[in-house]
Design an enzyme around this catalytic site. Sequence first.
Site, mmCIF file in Angstrom:
data_model
loop_
_atom_site.group_PDB
_atom_site.id
_atom_site.type_symbol
_atom_site.label_atom_id
_atom_site.label_comp_id
_atom_site.label_asym_id
_atom_site.label_seq_id
_atom_site.Cartn_x
_atom_site.Cartn_y
_atom_site.Cartn_z
ATOM 1 N N ARG A 1 13.728 -10.583 -11.073
ATOM 2 C CA ARG A 1 14.395 -10.232 -12.340
ATOM 3 C C ARG A 1 13.779 -8.945 -12.862
ATOM 4 O O ARG A 1 12.588 -8.918 -13.175
ATOM 5 C CB ARG A 1 14.209 -11.352 -13.353
ATOM 6 C CG ARG A 1 14.884 -11.136 -14.707
ATOM 7 C CD ARG A 1 14.529 -12.287 -15.639
ATOM 8 N NE ARG A 1 14.883 -13.577 -15.075
ATOM 9 C CZ ARG A 1 14.417 -14.743 -15.522
ATOM 10 N NH1 ARG A 1 13.573 -14.782 -16.537
ATOM 11 N NH2 ARG A 1 14.788 -15.871 -14.948
ATOM 12 N N ASP B 1 14.478 -19.417 -9.357
ATOM 13 C CA ASP B 1 15.105 -20.551 -10.031
ATOM 14 C C ASP B 1 16.121 -21.130 -9.057
ATOM 15 O O ASP B 1 17.010 -20.399 -8.580
ATOM 16 C CB ASP B 1 15.830 -20.105 -11.300
ATOM 17 C CG ASP B 1 14.879 -19.637 -12.392
ATOM 18 O OD1 ASP B 1 13.674 -19.942 -12.302
ATOM 19 O OD2 ASP B 1 15.350 -18.962 -13.325
ATOM 20 N N HIS C 1 12.192 -23.954 -11.722
ATOM 21 C CA HIS C 1 11.375 -22.736 -11.658
ATOM 22 C C HIS C 1 10.177 -22.927 -10.720
ATOM 23 O O HIS C 1 9.312 -23.766 -10.968
ATOM 24 C CB HIS C 1 10.901 -22.424 -13.082
ATOM 25 C CG HIS C 1 10.056 -21.196 -13.214
ATOM 26 N ND1 HIS C 1 10.443 -20.107 -13.953
ATOM 27 C CD2 HIS C 1 8.827 -20.874 -12.737
ATOM 28 C CE1 HIS C 1 9.496 -19.183 -13.937
ATOM 29 N NE2 HIS C 1 8.494 -19.629 -13.184
ATOM 30 N N HIS D 1 9.218 -13.704 -12.916
ATOM 31 C CA HIS D 1 10.297 -13.309 -12.001
ATOM 32 C C HIS D 1 10.206 -11.824 -11.643
ATOM 33 O O HIS D 1 10.611 -11.423 -10.554
ATOM 34 C CB HIS D 1 11.658 -13.581 -12.639
ATOM 35 C CG HIS D 1 12.085 -15.008 -12.597
ATOM 36 N ND1 HIS D 1 12.787 -15.544 -11.537
ATOM 37 C CD2 HIS D 1 11.922 -16.010 -13.486
ATOM 38 C CE1 HIS D 1 13.054 -16.818 -11.784
ATOM 39 N NE2 HIS D 1 12.536 -17.136 -12.961
ATOM 40 N N GLU E 1 10.156 -26.419 -16.581
ATOM 41 C CA GLU E 1 11.491 -26.110 -16.038
ATOM 42 C C GLU E 1 11.593 -26.670 -14.624
ATOM 43 O O GLU E 1 10.939 -26.175 -13.703
ATOM 44 C CB GLU E 1 11.719 -24.591 -16.016
ATOM 45 C CG GLU E 1 11.688 -23.951 -17.401
ATOM 46 C CD GLU E 1 11.859 -22.439 -17.348
ATOM 47 O OE1 GLU E 1 11.818 -21.853 -16.242
ATOM 48 O OE2 GLU E 1 12.026 -21.831 -18.427
#
Length: 266
Positions: free
Chosen positions: A105, A157, A242, A150, A239
């Site tokens: 990301r 994810d 993740h 990320h 999460e």
Amino acid sequence: MPRLAVALRALVPPVAALLAVAPYTPAQAKAEPKAPKEFVALRDVDPTIRQEVRYFTPHNFTGHPVDGYRRPMCVLTRPAAEALHRAQRQLLRRGYTLKVYDCYRPQRAVNDFVEWAKDLGDQRMKGEFYPEVDKTRLFEDGYIAEKSGHSRGSTVDLTIARLPAPPTRPYVPGEKLVPCYAAEKDRFPDNSVDMGTGYDCFDTRSHTLDPRIKGVQRANRLLLKGTLEKLGFVNLAEEWWHYTFKPELFPDTYFDFPVSRRSLTG
């Protein structure tokens, strides 16, 4: 003196020649940053892993395609991608496939999240992604941060789907939103197994070992967790989706090259 004047004129280019130089190139035309050679497209390592890159689409908690996602593709450091390939081989033998929602990301995407979180007037996706969380608490509660693992390239994810897995239907902007923790039959359809919540659900039910998640839902989370952890991935407890591959190649670097094939140098 006449000879000197002629010589000086020969050294000075005529006005026409000065006007013929290349036009000014604006600063915004500068080249985008490139990924280091250690980054790869996941599809080049394992084309069987499903990819549904949500931030390329408006179906995410911001309600818009996120800055920096030029293509709906997963980019990772090679060791992380190869570890996913090994996990996929194990799951395929059991009739499952991995499906990734997000991989590398860029920092500009994280900045986009931060700006969205500050805009308290934009609540269009609250009904699905954070129905019980006040938007003023997104930073304090840890759902949004100014840096993301990320951006280092080894975090992903993901979920698992049972084969055969038909494509997830497209999200239609403006459609009625259902809470991400609703029953599987009611929330937005996903071709993955039931994990108890949808992806990116800002709710404590998303904690991997939340005691309210039982039965098949808990078993599905543990299947994903057990498969990945044996291969070097570490789960973020808050999460279920993740995971970070350890050791990270770039533990202290936050990259900002766009998610695209052109960003890859290899």
